[in-house]
Structure formats: C-alpha cells, structure tokens
Write a protein that holds these residues in place. Sequence first.
Motif, PDB file in Angstrom:
ATOM      1  N   ALA A  22     -82.246 -90.114  13.803  1.00 44.03           N
ATOM      2  CA  ALA A  22     -82.973 -89.098  12.282  1.00 44.03           C
ATOM      3  C   ALA A  22     -82.240 -87.911  11.606  1.00 44.03           C
ATOM      4  CB  ALA A  22     -83.998 -88.903  13.342  1.00 44.03           C
ATOM      5  N   SER A  23     -82.298 -87.502  13.103  1.00 45.44           N
ATOM      6  CA  SER A  23     -81.119 -85.908  12.167  1.00 45.44           C
ATOM      7  C   SER A  23     -79.368 -86.357  11.365  1.00 45.44           C
ATOM      8  CB  SER A  23     -80.304 -85.504  13.407  1.00 45.44           C
ATOM      9  OG  SER A  23     -79.836 -84.426  12.520  1.00 45.44           O
ATOM     10  N   VAL A  24     -78.756 -87.709  12.104  1.00 44.13           N
ATOM     11  CA  VAL A  24     -77.776 -87.991  11.255  1.00 44.13           C
ATOM     12  C   VAL A  24     -78.299 -88.502   9.444  1.00 44.13           C
ATOM     13  CG1 VAL A  24     -76.234 -89.621  10.853  1.00 44.13           C
ATOM     14  CG2 VAL A  24     -76.438 -88.302  13.219  1.00 44.13           C
ATOM     15  N   LEU A  25     -79.248 -89.669   9.295  1.00 45.57           N
ATOM     16  CA  LEU A  25     -80.079 -89.916   8.631  1.00 45.57           C
ATOM     17  C   LEU A  25     -80.637 -89.424   7.572  1.00 45.57           C
ATOM     18  CD1 LEU A  25     -81.461 -93.055  10.233  1.00 45.57           C
ATOM     19  CD2 LEU A  25     -79.837 -93.240   8.735  1.00 45.57           C
ATOM     20  N   LEU A  26     -80.832 -88.030   8.095  1.00 48.45           N
ATOM     21  CA  LEU A  26     -80.869 -87.459   7.284  1.00 48.45           C
ATOM     22  C   LEU A  26     -80.514 -85.717   6.265  1.00 48.45           C
ATOM     23  CD1 LEU A  26     -84.601 -85.501   8.752  1.00 48.45           C
ATOM     24  CD2 LEU A  26     -84.262 -86.878   6.441  1.00 48.45           C
ATOM     25  N   ARG A  27     -79.211 -86.568   7.013  1.00 47.37           N
ATOM     26  CA  ARG A  27     -77.966 -84.943   6.622  1.00 47.37           C
ATOM     27  C   ARG A  27     -77.870 -85.630   4.768  1.00 47.37           C
ATOM     28  NH1 ARG A  27     -73.690 -86.223  11.453  1.00 47.37           N
ATOM     29  NH2 ARG A  27     -75.370 -85.268  12.854  1.00 47.37           N
ATOM     30  N   ARG A  28     -77.855 -87.241   4.376  1.00 47.54           N
ATOM     31  CA  ARG A  28     -77.415 -87.621   2.675  1.00 47.54           C
ATOM     32  C   ARG A  28     -78.961 -87.475   1.958  1.00 47.54           C
ATOM     33  NH1 ARG A  28     -76.519 -94.031   4.101  1.00 47.54           N
ATOM     34  NH2 ARG A  28     -74.926 -93.706   5.082  1.00 47.54           N
ATOM     35  N   THR A  29     -79.635 -86.288   2.680  1.00 42.40           N
ATOM     36  CA  THR A  29     -81.207 -86.565   2.009  1.00 42.40           C
ATOM     37  C   THR A  29     -80.367 -84.573   1.125  1.00 42.40           C
ATOM     38  OG1 THR A  29     -82.148 -84.560   3.718  1.00 42.40           O
ATOM     39  CG2 THR A  29     -82.848 -86.587   2.969  1.00 42.40           C
ATOM     40  N   GLY A  30     -79.202 -83.695   0.948  1.00 47.81           N
ATOM     41  CA  GLY A  30     -79.098 -82.297   1.657  1.00 47.81           C
ATOM     42  C   GLY A  30     -79.981 -81.571   1.844  1.00 47.81           C
ATOM     43  N   HIS A  31     -80.630 -81.780   2.635  1.00 43.80           N
ATOM     44  CA  HIS A  31     -81.729 -80.726   3.296  1.00 43.80           C
ATOM     45  C   HIS A  31     -81.482 -81.221   5.423  1.00 43.80           C
ATOM     46  CE1 HIS A  31     -83.859 -79.240   0.000  1.00 43.80           C
ATOM     47  NE2 HIS A  31     -83.526 -79.886  -0.554  1.00 43.80           N
ATOM     48  N   PRO A  32     -80.821 -81.517   5.920  1.00 44.56           N
ATOM     49  CA  PRO A  32     -80.515 -81.730   7.192  1.00 44.56           C
ATOM     50  C   PRO A  32     -81.434 -80.389   8.465  1.00 44.56           C
ATOM     51  CG  PRO A  32     -78.733 -80.534   5.706  1.00 44.56           C
ATOM     52  CD  PRO A  32     -79.257 -80.475   5.392  1.00 44.56           C
ATOM     53  N   ARG A  33     -81.610 -81.169   9.623  1.00 44.67           N
ATOM     54  CA  ARG A  33     -81.865 -80.539  10.117  1.00 44.67           C
ATOM     55  C   ARG A  33     -81.557 -80.906  11.068  1.00 44.67           C
ATOM     56  NH1 ARG A  33     -83.075 -78.288   5.694  1.00 44.67           N
ATOM     57  NH2 ARG A  33     -84.987 -77.344   5.475  1.00 44.67           N
ATOM     58  N   SER A  34     -81.864 -79.927  12.364  1.00 43.40           N
ATOM     59  CA  SER A  34     -80.928 -80.330  13.761  1.00 43.40           C
ATOM     60  C   SER A  34     -82.106 -80.920  14.604  1.00 43.40           C
ATOM     61  CB  SER A  34     -80.708 -79.337  14.832  1.00 43.40           C
ATOM     62  OG  SER A  34     -82.224 -78.918  14.729  1.00 43.40           O
ATOM     63  N   LYS A  35     -81.737 -82.178  15.089  1.00 44.27           N
ATOM     64  CA  LYS A  35     -82.199 -82.802  16.079  1.00 44.27           C
ATOM     65  C   LYS A  35     -83.044 -81.808  16.662  1.00 44.27           C
ATOM     66  CE  LYS A  35     -82.311 -84.560  21.236  1.00 44.27           C
ATOM     67  NZ  LYS A  35     -80.859 -84.446  22.174  1.00 44.27           N
ATOM     68  N   GLY A  36     -82.693 -80.750  17.381  1.00 42.71           N
ATOM     69  CA  GLY A  36     -84.249 -79.627  18.410  1.00 42.71           C
ATOM     70  C   GLY A  36     -85.445 -79.531  16.852  1.00 42.71           C
ATOM     71  N   THR A  37     -85.177 -79.245  16.404  1.00 46.42           N
ATOM     72  CA  THR A  37     -85.720 -78.826  14.619  1.00 46.42           C
ATOM     73  C   THR A  37     -87.621 -79.781  14.643  1.00 46.42           C
ATOM     74  OG1 THR A  37     -84.673 -77.503  13.508  1.00 46.42           O
ATOM     75  CG2 THR A  37     -86.168 -77.743  12.178  1.00 46.42           C
ATOM     76  N   LEU A  38     -86.623 -81.682  13.996  1.00 49.29           N
ATOM     77  CA  LEU A  38     -87.158 -82.420  14.053  1.00 49.29           C
ATOM     78  C   LEU A  38     -88.310 -82.805  15.212  1.00 49.29           C
ATOM     79  CD1 LEU A  38     -84.960 -84.919  12.580  1.00 49.29           C
ATOM     80  CD2 LEU A  38     -86.485 -83.707  11.939  1.00 49.29           C
ATOM     81  N   GLN A  39     -87.507 -82.674  16.777  1.00 46.29           N
ATOM     82  CA  GLN A  39     -87.791 -82.676  18.281  1.00 46.29           C
ATOM     83  C   GLN A  39     -89.230 -81.746  18.024  1.00 46.29           C
ATOM     84  OE1 GLN A  39     -85.296 -82.357  20.548  1.00 46.29           O
ATOM     85  NE2 GLN A  39     -86.121 -84.377  22.165  1.00 46.29           N
ATOM     86  N   ARG A  40     -88.700 -80.470  17.329  1.00 45.13           N
ATOM     87  CA  ARG A  40     -90.022 -79.044  17.964  1.00 45.13           C
ATOM     88  C   ARG A  40     -91.383 -79.875  16.188  1.00 45.13           C
ATOM     89  NH1 ARG A  40     -90.164 -75.621  14.819  1.00 45.13           N
ATOM     90  NH2 ARG A  40     -87.876 -75.184  14.013  1.00 45.13           N
ATOM     91  N   TRP A  41     -90.638 -80.187  15.191  1.00 43.93           N
ATOM     92  CA  TRP A  41     -91.844 -80.372  14.240  1.00 43.93           C
ATOM     93  C   TRP A  41     -92.128 -81.513  14.822  1.00 43.93           C
ATOM     94  CZ3 TRP A  41     -88.472 -80.718   9.802  1.00 43.93           C
ATOM     95  CH2 TRP A  41     -87.994 -79.237   8.737  1.00 43.93           C
ATOM     96  N   ALA A  42     -92.101 -82.826  15.425  1.00 39.59           N
ATOM     97  CA  ALA A  42     -92.745 -83.827  15.610  1.00 39.59           C
ATOM     98  C   ALA A  42     -94.034 -83.257  16.900  1.00 39.59           C
ATOM     99  CB  ALA A  42     -91.503 -84.684  16.513  1.00 39.59           C
TER     100      ALA A  42
END
Length: 76
Positions: A22-42
């Motif tokens: 998910a982190s790799v795919l979100l790089r294309r949005t111009g608003h990347p987030r790290s794996k850890g950030t996504l885990q914390r948000w989830a």
Amino acid sequence: MAVAFHTPMPTRIRDGVTFKEASVLLRRTGHPRSKGTLQRWAQEEGITTERVAGTDYVSFTAILKLHAVRVRGDDN
C-alpha cells in the motif's frame, strides 16, 4: 514500479495488500506515507486486517479512503 503481491492472499479481504505494498502504491498520489504510518492509521481507525502466514493484509480500498481523509486533514 510494479508491486509483487505475495501468496497466499487473505481470504476475507477481497482487495488485500500488505502495508508495504500500500505504501508503494500511494507514492504515485503525491502524498506518500510510510508502512508504519499506514499501520498506525489503520489501528487508530479500527480497520480490519488479516494475518496470513505471518503477514498482515488490509483492504486497499479502506487504505485509500483513510489516506484521502488523513491527507485532507494534513493539508488544511
């Protein structure tokens, strides 16, 4: 960049991806987030994950929705 999906895939989550994918795919949005950030948000939002063979999977749709909400909040 191609994302290689791991097998076995989760059974309850139709569009399951790992947090790293998910982190790799979100790089294309111009608003990347790290794996850890996504885990914390989830975790903060109570998004369902499924552990298969020691790897956590999450719905990419759920991550996209969460990302949109959080990025709007970050940018305001």
